[in-house]
Design an enzyme around this catalytic site. Structure first.
Site, short mmCIF file in Angstrom:
data_model
loop_
_atom_site.label_atom_id
_atom_site.label_comp_id
_atom_site.label_asym_id
_atom_site.label_seq_id
_atom_site.Cartn_x
_atom_site.Cartn_y
_atom_site.Cartn_z
N TYR A 53 0.82 -1.22 0.00
CA TYR A 53 0.00 0.00 0.00
C TYR A 53 0.85 1.27 0.00
O TYR A 53 0.44 2.29 -0.56
CB TYR A 53 -1.01 -0.02 1.17
CG TYR A 53 -2.07 -1.07 0.90
CD1 TYR A 53 -3.14 -0.81 0.03
CD2 TYR A 53 -1.98 -2.34 1.45
CE1 TYR A 53 -4.08 -1.78 -0.27
CE2 TYR A 53 -2.93 -3.33 1.17
CZ TYR A 53 -3.96 -3.04 0.31
OH TYR A 53 -4.89 -4.01 0.00
N GLN A 86 -15.78 1.94 -5.39
CA GLN A 86 -15.01 0.85 -4.79
C GLN A 86 -13.53 1.22 -4.80
O GLN A 86 -12.72 0.50 -4.26
CB GLN A 86 -15.21 -0.43 -5.61
CG GLN A 86 -16.63 -0.92 -5.60
CD GLN A 86 -16.84 -2.02 -6.63
OE1 GLN A 86 -16.55 -3.18 -6.40
NE2 GLN A 86 -17.33 -1.63 -7.80
N VAL A 88 -10.02 3.06 -4.03
CA VAL A 88 -9.42 3.65 -2.83
C VAL A 88 -8.58 4.88 -3.19
O VAL A 88 -8.05 5.54 -2.31
CB VAL A 88 -8.59 2.59 -2.06
CG1 VAL A 88 -9.49 1.47 -1.58
CG2 VAL A 88 -7.44 2.03 -2.89
N ASP A 89 -8.49 5.19 -4.49
CA ASP A 89 -7.76 6.40 -4.88
C ASP A 89 -8.63 7.63 -4.59
O ASP A 89 -9.80 7.50 -4.22
CB ASP A 89 -7.34 6.33 -6.36
CG ASP A 89 -8.53 6.31 -7.32
OD1 ASP A 89 -9.40 7.21 -7.22
OD2 ASP A 89 -8.61 5.41 -8.18
N HIS A 104 -14.63 0.80 -0.09
CA HIS A 104 -13.49 -0.06 0.27
C HIS A 104 -12.35 0.71 0.93
O HIS A 104 -11.21 0.25 0.92
CB HIS A 104 -12.99 -0.81 -0.97
CG HIS A 104 -13.98 -1.80 -1.50
ND1 HIS A 104 -13.94 -2.33 -2.77
CD2 HIS A 104 -15.07 -2.36 -0.90
CE1 HIS A 104 -14.96 -3.18 -2.93
NE2 HIS A 104 -15.66 -3.20 -1.83
N GLY A 175 -16.94 0.81 -14.99
CA GLY A 175 -15.64 0.16 -14.78
C GLY A 175 -15.55 -0.76 -13.59
O GLY A 175 -14.55 -0.72 -12.88
N THR A 176 -16.57 -1.57 -13.38
CA THR A 176 -16.45 -2.60 -12.34
C THR A 176 -16.89 -3.93 -12.91
O THR A 176 -17.89 -4.00 -13.64
CB THR A 176 -17.25 -2.24 -11.07
OG1 THR A 176 -17.25 -3.40 -10.20
CG2 THR A 176 -18.68 -1.83 -11.36
N SER A 177 -16.15 -4.99 -12.57
CA SER A 177 -16.50 -6.32 -13.07
C SER A 177 -17.66 -6.93 -12.29
O SER A 177 -18.10 -8.03 -12.60
CB SER A 177 -15.27 -7.24 -13.00
OG SER A 177 -14.88 -7.39 -11.65
#
Ligand code: OAD
Length: 233
Positions: A53, A86, A88-89, A104, A175-177
């Site tokens: 991280y 989702q 974290v940026d 998240h 942009g999420t699977s």
């Protein structure tokens, strides 16, 4: 004003140069997800997890929001916008969005290893040196750890996210699977008059009964198309 909710994932930031997780060449191909994104992984090898991280955080200072993030923020003029992410940026923040729910966690924050959701222990790391070292302590005396929701941990922000999604007039998924729950389950909380759009260059498995309109493009191009579509909504 209509309620417009975005649900964003790693693909939102891909054009800014941040790797997605599950695409080929994605982060989980390079690092075993259990090692760096689970509570068990952290307990087994905290140094490795801190290093992972710390590197992600340093990378963040070298990237900037893309056109897609900026267009999301620009819609605040016309809609009551909430971004449920989702990611974290902090690229939605830097692009100017104001109402952001981070499901998240947040890369630029650190917290207690004993009680990660204790608000008294959550701190923002300095931008010029956003590093957590072993031995750095949270307010409760425990080791500081990344403020990230790992697999095996609860997702406290899901409740406010459900609340927003259930009141949405328009939901835009970018942009999420849709592999990770409870985030992926948010689509099921939309009300019957909510219009749902999906922006993703690839097929994503979703419930066909939801009547989703799929814009098969990347985040920036897809957002340009969406902005046009919303003019006639
Ligand atoms: P994934 O890596 O699973 O999915 C990324 C999605 O973005 C895929 O559907 C891609 O097709 C799409 N994509 C790729 N490039 C794109 C672009 N330029 N524009 C738009 N879409 C694009 O990422 P997530 O679904 O966000 O959690 O992953 C969910 C969670 O799994 C993450 O928050 C992370 C991870 O484990 C934690 O670390 C806790």
């Amino acid at each position: 004003m209509k309620n417009l909710v975005f649900l964003t994932g790693a693909g939102m930031s891909a054009e800014s140069g941040i790797s997605t997780f599950r695409d080929s060449g994605g982060l989980w191909e390079q690092y075993p997800v259990e090692a760096v994104a689970s509570i068990q992984g952290y307990e087994r090898d905290p140094e490795l997890v801190q290093k992972f991280y710390n590197e992600r955080r340093q990378q963040l200072s070298s990237v900037v929001p893309n056109e897609g993030h900026k267009l999301v923020a620009s819609l605040e003029d016309q809609f009551n916008v909430t971004v449920v992410t989702q990611n974290v940026d902090d690229l939605h923040e830097r692009a100017g969005s104001h109402n952001i729910i981070h499901l998240h966690g947040e890369l630029m924050k650190a917290t207690s290893s004993r009680n990660p959701n204790d608000p008294n222990c959550i701190i923002t790391l300095p931008e010029d040196n956003p590093i957590i070292r072993m031995g750095d302590k949270a307010k409760d005396g425990s080791q500081l750890r990344p403020f990230i929701v790992w697999f095996g941990e609860s997702v406290p922000m899901i409740e406010p996210a459900i609340e927003k999604v259930s009141k949405a007039d328009i939901l835009v998924v970018i942009g999420t699977s849709l592999n990770v729950y409870p985030a992926a389950g948010l689509l099921n909380y939309t009300n019957e008059h909510c219009k749902i759009y999906l922006i993703d260059p690839k097929d994503v498995p979703y419930n066909p009964n939801l009547g989703i309109r799929h814009i098969m493009k990347g985040a920036s191009e897809g957002m340009k198309e969406l902005v046009e579509l919303l003019k006639t909504t």
